[in-house]
Design an enzyme around this catalytic site. Structure first.
Site, mmCIF file in Angstrom:
data_model
loop_
_atom_site.group_PDB
_atom_site.id
_atom_site.type_symbol
_atom_site.label_atom_id
_atom_site.label_comp_id
_atom_site.label_asym_id
_atom_site.label_seq_id
_atom_site.Cartn_x
_atom_site.Cartn_y
_atom_site.Cartn_z
ATOM 1 N N GLU A 1 -138.471 52.092 23.670
ATOM 2 C CA GLU A 1 -138.215 53.519 23.824
ATOM 3 C C GLU A 1 -137.897 54.026 22.430
ATOM 4 O O GLU A 1 -136.948 53.562 21.792
ATOM 5 C CB GLU A 1 -137.032 53.777 24.761
ATOM 6 C CG GLU A 1 -136.731 55.269 24.895
ATOM 7 C CD GLU A 1 -135.345 55.551 25.430
ATOM 8 O OE1 GLU A 1 -135.132 56.654 25.950
ATOM 9 O OE2 GLU A 1 -134.457 54.677 25.306
ATOM 10 N N ASP B 1 -134.167 49.564 24.578
ATOM 11 C CA ASP B 1 -133.633 50.917 24.700
ATOM 12 C C ASP B 1 -133.435 51.573 23.336
ATOM 13 O O ASP B 1 -132.887 50.955 22.408
ATOM 14 C CB ASP B 1 -132.297 50.859 25.442
ATOM 15 C CG ASP B 1 -131.611 52.201 25.523
ATOM 16 O OD1 ASP B 1 -132.142 53.082 26.209
ATOM 17 O OD2 ASP B 1 -130.543 52.366 24.893
ATOM 18 N N ASP C 1 -133.842 58.435 32.803
ATOM 19 C CA ASP C 1 -133.365 59.446 31.865
ATOM 20 C C ASP C 1 -133.751 60.850 32.303
ATOM 21 O O ASP C 1 -132.906 61.754 32.369
ATOM 22 C CB ASP C 1 -133.952 59.190 30.475
ATOM 23 C CG ASP C 1 -133.060 58.316 29.611
ATOM 24 O OD1 ASP C 1 -131.823 58.357 29.811
ATOM 25 O OD2 ASP C 1 -133.582 57.605 28.752
ATOM 26 N N GLN C 2 -135.034 61.048 32.574
ATOM 27 C CA GLN C 2 -135.523 62.394 32.849
ATOM 28 C C GLN C 2 -134.996 62.947 34.163
ATOM 29 O O GLN C 2 -134.883 64.159 34.333
ATOM 30 C CB GLN C 2 -137.051 62.403 32.826
ATOM 31 C CG GLN C 2 -137.647 61.932 31.514
ATOM 32 C CD GLN C 2 -137.118 62.698 30.308
ATOM 33 O OE1 GLN C 2 -136.754 63.853 30.397
ATOM 34 N NE2 GLN C 2 -137.073 62.029 29.163
#
Length: 581
Positions: free
Chosen positions: A296, A261, A388-389
């Site tokens: 990420e 992450d 997340d999105q």
């Protein structure tokens, strides 16, 4: 049968089984004057050693509760394999060799990767490892090859996204026991699927993190992250705490890889960066199966993913942003640069992977990224939605809930699945679930109020993906995010459509990538019409897409075709022979 005794990583921190009922307890506590381990009602002093370490060997038994006592105050083991209850109470001794593994598993190559991201708490109504295990056959039938679990390290409260973990070695107790997780992995392997785990090494959560109380040296006094205190990665025991965590997950749970992450938030000024050392340590081991490392990283860097580099791939937000702007028309915040000409951005992404490669994009926007056209196509994990999105919208809407044109959604899905990148599907999107994915947590007191206030303020300025924010602390917000099984005809039809696309990818695209993960690609644009071709040598993969009003040139003999008189979107895919000179 697999050797269960080999599924043990002897880590530096915490409690380690030895033999004949003896355990070693170790703790790095350079700021402490006295350290003990409390087993039941008996406290045994640890011996001070060099460089701030304390340790002792003593008799103990698996399943026994214990705590470390530092300068008179009791704390859970920061490297506990399990907790007796929540993150504030005693830890439990766990023998990782006790589980009898059933499946011989040699893994799968990254060229075959089709990733499915799921959150344990909302993937099923029960929200447990056991319940998720029962659903794996559906994912395998769909065509999924790698299940990616959102973080499962134990955090405070019953439910949350998992990014506030404070005990990185312990599976969240609400999801089940360590052996329940092993059974999940074992069953996935039996079905021919791998398992990736999302791990968080850039911060520790705000509640239940006791390291600052007794080990301030774990943190850097002049450093912070968006989520709290900055970590002192330059200290050898601190580096080992996280690197050994990665090795423990891979060894003791036989995982097939890790997703790291927000690595852009890992600030380390060591001669060898933490991320490089982690990659090298993983690659140094002979695992007997491929191990996949995915990052990420919002910086759009390239050096980690070149051929023979330590990392396999990175999440490619650029792909998502371009398609999201095209299908929704949204243009606020980080979508703004992608809303200028989404079609041009999609063409760049098809050709190069990243859209943002250091070039000037729009007035006032800081350039980011590096040229990526030379990277393997498999270095990019592309998706139309992820936690997340979706979850960082005020109301947690998914793309299919924002897009009325189902043909447009199908075209975007086909391009994501069939282009020679690595596709990822967010749980529930495969059957157009009605459930949103909201932000939820289970904090209390001042922290709960701070989270409520912060979420409300975050979205107050936005029109499209802002608005009234459901209470993130309410159990109803968590419950609303649970996906259900496909029930309506349109849901079953979309799942069948995706199943056909993944079968095409498995039969035709994956074998090409196995032979050549870096095909030469060309992309031509004529208005809303895109023609993309990747030359693998003897075969070319060709995708034609119309992403708006205009002409469309379908393949003469397409293997996949999507069109509707009600939609300006259309698509076809074909395999072509090598062009003759």
């Amino acid at each position: 049968m697999p050797d269960s005794a080999a599924a043990h990583f002897p880590k530096s921190w915490g409690a380690e089984p030895l033999h004949d009922g003896r355990w070693c307890f170790s703790l790095w506590a350079p700021d402490a004057a006295k350290v003990e381990v409390e087993l039941g009602s008996t406290a045994t002093a640890l011996e001070s050693e060099a460089d701030g370490w304390w340790s002792i060997e003593t008799e103990a038994a698996a399943g026994q509760a214990y705590r470390f006592v530092v300068d008179g105050k009791a704390y859970p083991d920061p490297a506990a394999r399990a907790q007796e209850g929540d993150v504030h109470g005693p830890s439990l001794l766990v023998d990782p060799t006790a589980y009898a593994w059933e499946t011989e598993w040699s893994g799968l190559p990254w060229s075959e990767a089709v990733v499915y991201e799921l959150h344990l708490g909302t993937f099923t109504q029960e929200g447990t490892f056991a319940a998720a295990t029962r659903e794996l056959h559906r994912l395998r039938a769909l065509g999924i090859t790698l299940v990616e679990l959102l973080p499962i390290a134990q955090f405070d409260g019953n439910h949350g996204w998992g990014y506030d973990g404070v005990l990185p070695y312990a599976p969240h107790k609400v999801y089940g026991s360590p052996d329940d997780l092993r059974r999940f992995v074992d069953h996935a392997h039996a079905l021919g699927m791998g398992v990736l785990l999302d791990v968080v090494y850039n911060h520790l959560g705000p509640s239940g993190n006791y390291l600052p109380a007794w080990c301030p040296s774990f943190f850097h006094p002049e450093r912070s992250s968006p989520w709290g205190q900055g970590i002192a990665y330059e200290a050898r025991p601190v580096r080992d705490y996280f690197i050994e965590n990665a090795l423990t997950w891979l060894t003791e749970y036989r995982l097939d890889g890790l997703r790291l992450d927000a690595v852009h938030a890992i600030e380390d000024h060591s001669p060898v960066h933490f991320l490089d050392e982690l990659g090298e340590r993983v690659r140094r081991e002979d695992w007997g199966r491929p191990i996949h490392l995915v990052t990420e990283d919002e910086r759009n860097l390239v050096r980690y993913f070149a051929v023979d580099a330590a990392f396999d791939a990175t999440w490619n937000d650029d792909w998502h942003h371009a398609f999201h702007c095209l299908l929704t028309g949204e243009d606020e915040a980080y979508y703004a640069p992608f809303a200028v000409d989404p079609l041009a951005d999609i063409a760049i992404a098809l050709r190069d992977g990243y859209v943002e490669q250091g070039q000037d994009r729009m007035a006032g926007a800081e350039p980011r990224g590096e040229p990526s056209g030379e990277l393997p196509r498999t270095a990019f994990v592309n998706f139309l939605g992820n936690h997340d999105q979706v979850g960082n919208r005020a109301r947690g809407e998914r793309l299919h809930q924002l897009t009325q044109d189902r043909t447009a959604l199908r075209v975007a899905t086909a391009m994501t699945v069939l282009a020679p990148f690595v596709p990822m599907i967010f749980m529930g999107d495969e059957f157009l679930t009605d459930a949103p994915f909201l932000f939820f947590a289970d904090f209390s007191g001042e922290l709960a109020e701070a989270v409520r206030k912060g979420r409300a303020e975050e979205f107050a300025q936005f029109k499209a993906f802002g608005g009234e924010v459901p209470d993130p602390i309410s159990p109803a917000t968590f419950a609303a995010s649970k996906i259900a099984s496909p029930a309506r005809d349109d849901q079953r039809e979309h799942e069948a459509f995706l199943r056909e696309l993944l079968a095409f990818r498995r039969a035709h695209v994956a074998p090409l990538l196995a032979e050549n993960p870096s095909p030469h690609g060309t992309v031509e644009r004529d208005g809303a019409f895109l023609r993309a071709t990747w030359d693998f040598g003897a075969t070319r993969l060709s995708l034609h897409a119309r992403l708006g009003e205009g002409r469309f040139e379908a393949h003469e003999d397409p293997l996949v075709s999507i069109a509707s008189p009600e939609s300006p979107f259309a698509f076809s895919a074909a395999l072509l022979p090598d062009q003759q000179p």
